[in-house]
Write a protein that holds these residues in place. Structure first.
Motif, PDB file in Angstrom:
ATOM      1  N   LEU A   1       6.053  -1.794  12.076  1.00  0.00           N
ATOM      2  CA  LEU A   1       4.670  -2.249  12.045  1.00  0.00           C
ATOM      3  C   LEU A   1       4.523  -3.539  12.855  1.00  0.00           C
TER       4      LEU A   1
ATOM      5  N   SER B   1      -2.432   5.292  13.987  1.00  0.00           N
ATOM      6  CA  SER B   1      -3.611   4.781  14.678  1.00  0.00           C
ATOM      7  C   SER B   1      -3.224   3.735  15.726  1.00  0.00           C
ATOM      8  N   LEU B   2      -2.311   2.840  15.365  1.00  0.00           N
ATOM      9  CA  LEU B   2      -1.851   1.819  16.303  1.00  0.00           C
ATOM     10  C   LEU B   2      -1.143   2.452  17.497  1.00  0.00           C
TER      11      LEU B   2
ATOM     12  N   GLN C   1      -0.952   5.555   3.565  1.00  0.00           N
ATOM     13  CA  GLN C   1      -1.822   4.628   4.285  1.00  0.00           C
ATOM     14  C   GLN C   1      -1.054   3.926   5.387  1.00  0.00           C
ATOM     15  N   VAL C   2       0.187   3.533   5.085  1.00  0.00           N
ATOM     16  CA  VAL C   2       1.032   2.891   6.090  1.00  0.00           C
ATOM     17  C   VAL C   2       1.219   3.806   7.288  1.00  0.00           C
TER      18      VAL C   2
ATOM     19  N   ILE D   1      -4.060  -5.981   7.235  1.00  0.00           N
ATOM     20  CA  ILE D   1      -3.490  -5.116   8.267  1.00  0.00           C
ATOM     21  C   ILE D   1      -1.981  -5.016   8.047  1.00  0.00           C
TER      22      ILE D   1
ATOM     23  N   TRP E   1      -3.262 -11.082  10.044  1.00  0.00           N
ATOM     24  CA  TRP E   1      -2.857  -9.720   9.675  1.00  0.00           C
ATOM     25  C   TRP E   1      -2.664  -9.603   8.163  1.00  0.00           C
TER      26      TRP E   1
ATOM     27  N   GLN F   1       0.819  -1.175   0.000  1.00  0.00           N
ATOM     28  CA  GLN F   1       0.000   0.000   0.000  1.00  0.00           C
ATOM     29  C   GLN F   1       0.868   1.246   0.000  1.00  0.00           C
TER      30      GLN F   1
ATOM     31  N   LYS G   1      -0.722   6.309   8.250  1.00  0.00           N
ATOM     32  CA  LYS G   1      -1.981   6.478   8.966  1.00  0.00           C
ATOM     33  C   LYS G   1      -2.249   5.287   9.886  1.00  0.00           C
ATOM     34  N   ASP G   2      -2.016   4.085   9.370  1.00  0.00           N
ATOM     35  CA  ASP G   2      -2.254   2.884  10.175  1.00  0.00           C
ATOM     36  C   ASP G   2      -1.303   2.827  11.368  1.00  0.00           C
ATOM     37  N   SER G   3      -0.038   3.205  11.158  1.00  0.00           N
ATOM     38  CA  SER G   3       0.939   3.201  12.247  1.00  0.00           C
ATOM     39  C   SER G   3       0.562   4.218  13.313  1.00  0.00           C
TER      40      SER G   3
ATOM     41  N   GLN H   1       0.913  -4.584   5.533  1.00  0.00           N
ATOM     42  CA  GLN H   1       0.935  -3.918   4.227  1.00  0.00           C
ATOM     43  C   GLN H   1       2.203  -4.158   3.416  1.00  0.00           C
TER      44      GLN H   1
END
Length: 302
Positions: free
Chosen positions: A49, A13-14, A6-7, A236, A231, A2, A9-11, A238
């Motif tokens: 990640l 959020s985590l 996006q990577v 989840i 994952w 991805q 944003k996901d990191s 990426q």
């Protein structure tokens, strides 16, 4: 793979989720400062990640939560005695039964240690928990050495109590060496706050007459290998060029450089993601607790 946005944003959020868990004391005494220090050992990209996902899916139990699980396990164990021994003239409270307030029963409780010479952290915590929360007195706390070359009398019961069991092999070895007096399901039991399905099945096979009572059960689906597959399937993870397991193995072998004879995923290679307020088992991923000249653990075992 991805896009990097996006990577990121996901990191982010985590990280927010993990910070919240620490700041709300859900994982006390673990702090977010400790977490950040541990994460810094991972390179950007797949390694970071992986660290974040391990932390996000970590099953962390405070002493209060462990107490609740032990309570459930003790209750089940006590009720099994009431069921096995019918004929009571009145309703029997399970706490009264365990604290020797019911005529005809004499309960003893002990840790998975032979004697008093080398007290273990979990054993001490469980002993205090039994005394402080379940009206069990000091005379009821007994080590297997107290029953060496003896048998339980008809009115005596012995519960081997611990925080958790994982593979079941250590408990099995302990029973083989020191548990000769624990022979009957009507008089003996293993009581734990948390049990892995492998341990339950193993003890059932090796010691079918000793039941295992637990407050919480985990399965392989809640451990690293199965989770890492999820994952990937759920996107989840990426990074198509390497899996979470490949990333983990690379870090252990090339960065952490643990003893090459050690199981990569902790003792028994279960890959558990479990920690307690009082410590962490060696069945958990070694990156969380093991140390070397090039690696600092998140939760040291010593």
């Amino acid at each position: 793979m991805q896009c990097s946005n996006q990577v990121n944003k996901d990191s982010i959020s985590l990280k927010k989720t993990i910070r919240s868990l620490c700041n709300k004391n859900v994982r006390r005494p673990l702090t977010y400062e400790q977490v950040k220090k541990w994460i810094k050992q991972f390179d950007d990209g797949p390694e970071e990640l992986l660290a974040l996902l391990i932390l996000r899916y970590l099953i962390y139990r405070t002493n209060d939560q462990l107490k609740s699980s032990i309570k459930q396990a003790l209750k089940y164990a006590a009720l099994s005695q009431i069921t096995e021994n019918q004929g009571f003239g009145q309703v029997v409270d399970w706490k009264d039964l365990l604290s020797n307030k019911v005529e005809g029963f004499k309960f003893f409780f002990g840790p998975t240690q032979f004697d008093y010479s080398v007290p273990g952290k979990s054993g001490e915590i469980i002993s205090r928990m039994l005394k402080n929360n379940f009206s069990i007195n000091s005379s009821q706390l007994a080590y297997p050495i107290d029953f060496k070359n003896k048998s339980l009398q008809h009115n005596e019961r012995y519960f081997l109590v611990d925080d958790a069991i994982y593979t079941g092999k250590q408990v099995n070895d302990f029973l083989n060496e020191h548990g000769d007096f624990m022979t009957s399901s009507e008089q003996s039991a293993i009581v734990v706050g948390l049990a892995h399905e492998d341990a339950i099945n193993f003890i059932k096979k090796t010691h079918p007459n000793i039941p295992v009572f637990y407050g919480e059960k985990i399965t392989s689906k809640e451990c690293f290998v199965s989770l890492s597959d999820d994952w990937v399937d759920d996107e989840i993870w990426q990074y198509a060029e390497q899996t979470p397991q490949e990333t983990y193995n690379h870090i252990v072998k090339n960065k952490a450089k643990f003893d090459i004879n050690s199981d990569l995923y902790g003792y028994g290679n279960l890959g558990c993601l479990i920690a307690f307020e009082h410590g962490i088992p060696d069945n958990t991923l070694s990156l969380l607790w093991d140390e070397s000249a090039t690696w600092e653990p998140l939760i040291p075992r010593s």
